[in-house]
Scaffold this motif. Structure first.
Motif, PDB file in Angstrom:
ATOM      1  N   VAL A  70       8.499  19.036   6.625  1.00 32.40           N
ATOM      2  CA  VAL A  70       8.722  17.632   6.267  1.00 32.40           C
ATOM      3  C   VAL A  70       8.052  16.715   7.287  1.00 32.40           C
ATOM      4  O   VAL A  70       7.389  15.735   6.916  1.00 32.40           O
ATOM      5  N   ALA A  71       8.187  17.038   8.572  1.00 30.51           N
ATOM      6  CA  ALA A  71       7.578  16.213   9.622  1.00 30.51           C
ATOM      7  C   ALA A  71       6.066  16.158   9.463  1.00 30.51           C
ATOM      8  O   ALA A  71       5.459  15.086   9.613  1.00 30.51           O
ATOM      9  N   ARG A  72       5.458  17.289   9.163  1.00 31.38           N
ATOM     10  CA  ARG A  72       4.008  17.313   8.980  1.00 31.38           C
ATOM     11  C   ARG A  72       3.591  16.485   7.760  1.00 31.38           C
ATOM     12  O   ARG A  72       2.589  15.757   7.794  1.00 31.38           O
ATOM     13  N   ALA A  73       4.374  16.580   6.692  1.00 31.96           N
ATOM     14  CA  ALA A  73       4.080  15.786   5.499  1.00 31.96           C
ATOM     15  C   ALA A  73       4.284  14.294   5.762  1.00 31.96           C
ATOM     16  O   ALA A  73       3.515  13.451   5.283  1.00 31.96           O
ATOM     17  N   HIS A  74       5.320  13.959   6.545  1.00 35.62           N
ATOM     18  CA  HIS A  74       5.512  12.563   6.953  1.00 35.62           C
ATOM     19  C   HIS A  74       4.274  12.068   7.700  1.00 35.62           C
ATOM     20  O   HIS A  74       3.801  10.947   7.472  1.00 35.62           O
ATOM     21  N   ARG A 101       0.870  -1.173   0.000  1.00 38.53           N
ATOM     22  CA  ARG A 101       0.000   0.000   0.000  1.00 38.53           C
ATOM     23  C   ARG A 101       0.909   1.226   0.000  1.00 38.53           C
ATOM     24  O   ARG A 101       1.842   1.314   0.802  1.00 38.53           O
ATOM     25  N   THR A 102       0.666   2.152  -0.900  1.00 41.24           N
ATOM     26  CA  THR A 102       1.507   3.349  -0.972  1.00 41.24           C
ATOM     27  C   THR A 102       0.663   4.609  -0.815  1.00 41.24           C
ATOM     28  O   THR A 102      -0.529   4.620  -1.119  1.00 41.24           O
ATOM     29  N   ALA A 103       1.304   5.648  -0.317  1.00 41.87           N
ATOM     30  CA  ALA A 103       0.658   6.949  -0.159  1.00 41.87           C
ATOM     31  C   ALA A 103       1.680   8.025  -0.487  1.00 41.87           C
ATOM     32  O   ALA A 103       2.862   7.881  -0.172  1.00 41.87           O
ATOM     33  N   VAL A 104       1.220   9.087  -1.139  1.00 42.91           N
ATOM     34  CA  VAL A 104       2.127  10.144  -1.574  1.00 42.91           C
ATOM     35  C   VAL A 104       1.534  11.512  -1.255  1.00 42.91           C
ATOM     36  O   VAL A 104       0.329  11.731  -1.406  1.00 42.91           O
ATOM     37  N   VAL A 105       2.391  12.424  -0.810  1.00 41.66           N
ATOM     38  CA  VAL A 105       2.018  13.832  -0.634  1.00 41.66           C
ATOM     39  C   VAL A 105       2.987  14.655  -1.477  1.00 41.66           C
ATOM     40  O   VAL A 105       4.203  14.492  -1.362  1.00 41.66           O
ATOM     41  N   ILE A 106       2.441  15.496  -2.344  1.00 43.56           N
ATOM     42  CA  ILE A 106       3.261  16.360  -3.200  1.00 43.56           C
ATOM     43  C   ILE A 106       3.065  17.808  -2.767  1.00 43.56           C
ATOM     44  O   ILE A 106       1.933  18.312  -2.743  1.00 43.56           O
ATOM     45  N   LEU A 107       4.169  18.474  -2.421  1.00 36.27           N
ATOM     46  CA  LEU A 107       4.117  19.878  -2.008  1.00 36.27           C
ATOM     47  C   LEU A 107       4.775  20.733  -3.081  1.00 36.27           C
ATOM     48  O   LEU A 107       6.004  20.723  -3.222  1.00 36.27           O
ATOM     49  N   PRO A 108       3.999  21.491  -3.870  1.00 35.44           N
ATOM     50  CA  PRO A 108       4.577  22.367  -4.887  1.00 35.44           C
ATOM     51  C   PRO A 108       5.401  23.488  -4.252  1.00 35.44           C
ATOM     52  O   PRO A 108       5.256  23.786  -3.055  1.00 35.44           O
ATOM     53  N   SER A 109       6.250  24.107  -5.056  1.00 37.36           N
ATOM     54  CA  SER A 109       7.148  25.137  -4.545  1.00 37.36           C
ATOM     55  C   SER A 109       6.388  26.289  -3.883  1.00 37.36           C
ATOM     56  O   SER A 109       6.794  26.790  -2.826  1.00 37.36           O
ATOM     57  N   GLU A 110       5.281  26.726  -4.491  1.00 39.63           N
ATOM     58  CA  GLU A 110       4.541  27.861  -3.929  1.00 39.63           C
ATOM     59  C   GLU A 110       3.934  27.522  -2.571  1.00 39.63           C
ATOM     60  O   GLU A 110       3.838  28.386  -1.687  1.00 39.63           O
TER      61      GLU A 110
END
Length: 213
Positions: free
Chosen positions: A82-86, A58-67
């Motif tokens: 990074v911690a919050r995205a983790h 099972r995979t999960a991804v979060v993408i944070l654009p530059s803006e």
């Protein structure tokens, strides 16, 4: 259920940061795959492993654009982002234990930071170089790296050759410099809060002023 979490593009000046999580019942699913830290694998090997990991886990991804990174950095440090995205990825995976690559000089402190963003209790194992130590984190690093590489390719279709997006890449710096020369502002895909961008803008501004004397 256990989960491994890693990110790609944290230090990039152009393009997004991608955080990925890989969740499994047992790390034995990686025994015959030969997963390693994505930085030690060729692009072709990462692409080969990517669908195999997706099929078995099972995979999960979060993408944070530059803006978005620029916006959030007004409120918190990059390590906190990074911690919050983790934590967001961990919440999607619902594991009992999560192994994370520590983005802090103090791994225990980083674990507590990740926990502070979790709504569901989870044991956090936070270590430096976890992507080398734990195959499940290696697998997450591959998912993150391949996903980010694909995002960069999409940006190249729109903006031209931007290189890897990292400040250490001469192609990236050449693109950034040329864009600022032409438009007087950084490109939309640049992290404007990065020192690399502010230094280039300062240098261009000084050059413009010097032309008047």
């Amino acid at each position: 259920m256990i989960c491994g979490v890693d990110e790609a593009g944290k230090g990039s000046v152009l393009g997004p940061m991608v955080v990925a999580g890989v969740a499994v019942r047992s790390a034995a699913v990686f025994d015959d795959l030969g997963v390693k830290d994505s930085k030690t694998l060729s692009p072709a090997e990462r692409e080969r492993l990517f669908p195999l990991i997706k099929k078995r886990c099972r995979t999960a991804v979060v993408i944070l654009p530059s803006e978005e990174i620029d916006r959030i950095r007004r409120e918190m440090t990059m390590n906190a982002i990074v911690a919050r995205a983790h934590a967001q990825v961990i919440e999607k995976a619902h594991p009992k234990t999560a192994y994370v690559d520590a983005c802090d000089v103090n791994p225990l402190r980083y674990a507590e930071t990740v926990k502070s963003h979790l709504a569901t209790p989870c044991e956090i194992v936070s270590e430096h170089h976890a992507d080398d130590t734990y195959p499940i984190v290696s697998a997450a690093s591959i998912i993150a790296k391949v996903t980010r590489d694909r995002e960069i390719e999409k940006l190249k279709e729109k903006y031209g050759d931007i290189g890897s997006g990292y400040p250490s890449d001469p192609v990236t710096i050449a693109y950034l410099s040329a864009y600022i020369d032409e438009h007087r502002v950084p490109p939309p895909i640049a992290r404007k809060s990065w020192k690399t961008v502010s230094a280039l803008l300062g240098k261009k501004s000084q050059s413009s002023l010097a032309a008047f004397f």
